[in-house]
Design an enzyme around this catalytic site. Structure first.
Site, PDB file in Angstrom:
ATOM      1  N   LYS A  49     -41.331  11.284  53.631  1.00 17.55           N
ATOM      2  CA  LYS A  49     -41.821  12.567  54.130  1.00 17.55           C
ATOM      3  C   LYS A  49     -42.470  12.387  55.500  1.00 17.55           C
ATOM      4  O   LYS A  49     -42.256  11.382  56.172  1.00 17.55           O
ATOM      5  CB  LYS A  49     -42.796  13.170  53.114  1.00 17.55           C
ATOM      6  CG  LYS A  49     -42.153  13.504  51.768  1.00 17.55           C
ATOM      7  CD  LYS A  49     -41.188  14.660  51.891  1.00 17.55           C
ATOM      8  CE  LYS A  49     -40.621  15.095  50.539  1.00 17.55           C
ATOM      9  NZ  LYS A  49     -39.772  16.304  50.654  1.00 17.55           N
TER      10      LYS A  49
ATOM     11  N   ARG B  90     -46.109   9.517  51.777  1.00 17.12           N
ATOM     12  CA  ARG B  90     -47.003  10.236  50.865  1.00 17.12           C
ATOM     13  C   ARG B  90     -47.192   9.499  49.540  1.00 17.12           C
ATOM     14  O   ARG B  90     -48.130   9.814  48.803  1.00 17.12           O
ATOM     15  CB  ARG B  90     -46.478  11.657  50.607  1.00 17.12           C
ATOM     16  CG  ARG B  90     -46.635  12.570  51.799  1.00 17.12           C
ATOM     17  CD  ARG B  90     -46.182  13.981  51.504  1.00 17.12           C
ATOM     18  NE  ARG B  90     -46.227  14.789  52.712  1.00 17.12           N
ATOM     19  CZ  ARG B  90     -45.492  15.879  52.913  1.00 17.12           C
ATOM     20  NH1 ARG B  90     -44.636  16.276  51.964  1.00 17.12           N
ATOM     21  NH2 ARG B  90     -45.598  16.562  54.035  1.00 17.12           N
TER      22      ARG B  90
ATOM     23  N   ARG C  92     -34.717  29.353  57.467  1.00 14.88           N
ATOM     24  CA  ARG C  92     -33.367  29.834  57.190  1.00 14.88           C
ATOM     25  C   ARG C  92     -33.161  31.260  57.699  1.00 14.88           C
ATOM     26  O   ARG C  92     -32.057  31.603  58.148  1.00 14.88           O
ATOM     27  CB  ARG C  92     -33.088  29.725  55.692  1.00 14.88           C
ATOM     28  CG  ARG C  92     -32.949  28.250  55.248  1.00 14.88           C
ATOM     29  CD  ARG C  92     -33.273  28.065  53.783  1.00 14.88           C
ATOM     30  NE  ARG C  92     -33.009  26.710  53.298  1.00 14.88           N
ATOM     31  CZ  ARG C  92     -33.854  25.680  53.442  1.00 14.88           C
ATOM     32  NH1 ARG C  92     -35.011  25.845  54.067  1.00 14.88           N
ATOM     33  NH2 ARG C  92     -33.545  24.489  52.973  1.00 14.88           N
TER      34      ARG C  92
ATOM     35  N   ARG D 115     -38.123   9.138  60.130  1.00 15.04           N
ATOM     36  CA  ARG D 115     -37.526   9.654  58.900  1.00 15.04           C
ATOM     37  C   ARG D 115     -36.003   9.476  58.917  1.00 15.04           C
ATOM     38  O   ARG D 115     -35.334   9.781  59.909  1.00 15.04           O
ATOM     39  CB  ARG D 115     -37.895  11.129  58.704  1.00 15.04           C
ATOM     40  CG  ARG D 115     -39.393  11.318  58.590  1.00 15.04           C
ATOM     41  CD  ARG D 115     -39.777  12.758  58.389  1.00 15.04           C
ATOM     42  NE  ARG D 115     -39.359  13.251  57.077  1.00 15.04           N
ATOM     43  CZ  ARG D 115     -39.581  14.487  56.660  1.00 15.04           C
ATOM     44  NH1 ARG D 115     -40.206  15.354  57.436  1.00 15.04           N
ATOM     45  NH2 ARG D 115     -39.178  14.868  55.466  1.00 15.04           N
TER      46      ARG D 115
ATOM     47  N   GLY E  52     -38.792  17.995  59.620  1.00  8.42           N
ATOM     48  CA  GLY E  52     -37.572  17.431  59.067  1.00  8.42           C
ATOM     49  C   GLY E  52     -36.576  18.511  58.689  1.00  8.42           C
ATOM     50  O   GLY E  52     -35.362  18.327  58.813  1.00  8.42           O
TER      51      GLY E  52
ATOM     52  N   ARG F 159     -49.834  17.999  54.683  1.00  7.75           N
ATOM     53  CA  ARG F 159     -50.178  18.081  53.260  1.00  7.75           C
ATOM     54  C   ARG F 159     -51.289  17.096  52.890  1.00  7.75           C
ATOM     55  O   ARG F 159     -52.064  17.359  51.970  1.00  7.75           O
ATOM     56  CB  ARG F 159     -48.930  17.874  52.399  1.00  7.75           C
ATOM     57  CG  ARG F 159     -47.908  18.985  52.611  1.00  7.75           C
ATOM     58  CD  ARG F 159     -46.859  19.037  51.537  1.00  7.75           C
ATOM     59  NE  ARG F 159     -45.797  19.933  51.941  1.00  7.75           N
ATOM     60  CZ  ARG F 159     -45.817  21.264  51.787  1.00  7.75           C
ATOM     61  NH1 ARG F 159     -46.870  21.835  51.228  1.00  7.75           N
ATOM     62  NH2 ARG F 159     -44.803  22.009  52.191  1.00  7.75           N
TER      63      ARG F 159
ATOM     64  N   ASP G  16     -43.273  18.149  47.194  1.00  6.33           N
ATOM     65  CA  ASP G  16     -44.255  18.555  48.209  1.00  6.33           C
ATOM     66  C   ASP G  16     -45.660  18.719  47.634  1.00  6.33           C
ATOM     67  O   ASP G  16     -46.647  18.530  48.343  1.00  6.33           O
ATOM     68  CB  ASP G  16     -43.831  19.872  48.866  1.00  6.33           C
ATOM     69  CG  ASP G  16     -42.712  19.685  49.879  1.00  6.33           C
ATOM     70  OD1 ASP G  16     -42.531  18.551  50.361  1.00  6.33           O
ATOM     71  OD2 ASP G  16     -42.026  20.667  50.194  1.00  6.33           O
TER      72      ASP G  16
ATOM     73  N   SER H  43     -31.962  16.896  47.365  1.00  3.60           N
ATOM     74  CA  SER H  43     -32.533  17.336  48.636  1.00  3.60           C
ATOM     75  C   SER H  43     -31.971  18.695  49.000  1.00  3.60           C
ATOM     76  O   SER H  43     -30.785  18.842  49.281  1.00  3.60           O
ATOM     77  CB  SER H  43     -32.218  16.336  49.752  1.00  3.60           C
ATOM     78  OG  SER H  43     -32.587  16.872  51.008  1.00  3.60           O
TER      79      SER H  43
END
Length: 425
Positions: free
Chosen positions: A338, A342, A26, A120, A92, A387, A311, A166
């Site tokens: 994800k 996951r 951002r 995705r 993403g 992850r 996450d 989200s």
């Protein structure tokens, strides 16, 4: 790339994890949207944020690195169309947020990603951006990438209820709303991270937030962001790996320093403390220090609403595998969407450790082995998911070692992860 992770007798020391990925994306985007020079300290070094930066440069921004400070200059007339595809890599966040930005830029924009990202669903952003006046098309009913977005310089503000929690979808709508006609309001039933709203305010954009039941209503008034001096906090979701490592390793005392501590980002701390973790928070000048020491963990029930991004669930699955009793992970369907699935990946990792694991709908359950010393040595293919790589490394380092195929995927978010683990030995 295959990597062997070995168990070491003891772990101690402190770690400062990289800059928060969410804030880094951002900061680059808002700096590119502003007119003039912004500076960014603590930018995430991962490939995901690098993809965002390269796209902003394609759209007309200029980036310079001066030591550890990144300078981004937004073009005075604003960003513009690029004739080349916008490569989002494995990110993403990049694809969804850039979708919001290019929706208000004239022209047809093509957004592409790697094999994982191309699976995705992007319908979550395609629907609200379409209501605002742009066109977002992809493959099949779930609008999977590559995406073609036809921008519209006359977007209209909307009042939109996000069907599934989200922060990325919320952010895409708000970024498109910056240049729309009239205010844009986003309603979320579960409070997600407030990074976008907080940073928009710092950039001089009028944004209001109001708590509604268990959710939040966010309203943005259109306006171009101002240049700003950004300082990116460290990433709580990366801190979670070292916290779990310190807790389940039989001889460990690990501190993670300067962790950003907004409540939407640190739900994993409360979960681990509820499990009986010796996990202490100490306030500091730029966040909190988390100290994790070897602990006997007890099973618990974990709801997705506690961790809106979900996450941290893969590494919490490792904590559950080292606990006593059956841990329940509730409403975890979002995990399937994800970088990899996951939901299945977390269960598969726990099975490899030797746990009894099962699922019912969007819930899954892990019967712990009481201690990480009971973990089996294992080999795993991480499936292009950073992850899963790091969660596997935590399990192998605390248990009896492991082999991770695809370990280089960690470079998408935390290129120095294995080096930081090594320094604790």
């Amino acid at each position: 790339m295959m990597r062997r992770v070995e168990h070491h007798a003891s772990l101690s020391g402190s770690v400062r994890v990289p800059g928060d990925k969410s804030a880094s994306h951002r900061a680059v985007m808002l700096s590119a949207l502003a007119s003039g020079e912004s500076t960014i300290e603590g930018l995430s070094p991962g490939l995901d944020v690098a993809a965002t930066s390269m796209i902003m440069e394609q759209l007309g921004a200029c980036r310079r690195d001066i030591g550890d400070v990144v300078v981004v200059e937004g073009p005075p007339p604003g960003l513009h169309h690029s004739d080349r595809p916008l490569w989002c890599g494995n990110s993403g966040t990049t694809m969804r947020l850039v979708s919001g930005i290019v929706s208000c830029l004239e022209g047809s924009h093509r957004l592409e990603g790697d094999t994982s990202l191309s699976k995705r669903p992007m319908d979550r952003v395609a629907v609200p951006l379409g209501l605002m006046g742009s066109s977002v098309t992809g493959e099949g009913p779930r609008v999977t990438p590559p995406l073609t977005i036809v921008g519209n310089t006359s977007l209209r503000g909307i009042d939109y209820h996000v069907p599934t929690a989200s922060a990325q979808v919320k952010s895409a709508i708000l970024l498109a709303g910056l240049f729309a006609e009239g205010p844009t309001t986003v309603h979320e039933g579960v409070r997600t991270r407030t990074t976008t709203e907080d940073m928009l305010r710092l950039a001089g954009v009028a944004v209001s937030s109001q708590s509604v039941d268990d959710g939040r209503r966010v309203t943005l008034t259109p306006g171009r962001p101002l240049a700003h001096a950004w300082r990116v906090p460290t990433d709580p979701s990366q801190a979670a790996f070292f916290c779990v490592l310190g807790l389940i390793h039989p001889h460990a005392d690990i501190e993670v320093v300067d962790v950003e501590n907004s409540p939407e980002r640190t739900g994993f701390v409360g979960v681990l403390q509820r499990m009986g973790a010796d996990l202490v928070e100490r306030p500091g000048a730029s966040g909190v220090t988390l100290r994790a020491r070897s602990s006997a963990l007890q099973a618990t029930e974990i709801h997705a609403a506690e961790i809106p991004s979900v996450d941290e669930v893969p590494v919490l699955s490792v904590a559950a595998a080292a606990a006593s009793g059956v841990s329940a992970f509730r409403d975890m369907g979002e995990l399937r969407l994800k970088e990899s699935d996951r939901f299945e990946g977390s269960m598969a990792l726990a099975r490899l450790l030797g746990c009894r694991v099962w699922s019912e709908g969007d819930d899954f359950f892990i019967e712990g082995l009481v201690t990480a010393d009971a973990f089996s040595s294992f080999a795993i293919n991480a499936g292009l998911d950073h992850r899963i790589v790091m969660s596997s490394a935590v399990a192998g380092g605390a248990g009896h070692g492991c082999d991770i195929d695809g370990s280089d995927t960690v470079s998408s978010s935390y290129p120095g992860f294995f080096d930081d683990v090594a320094r604790l030995r």
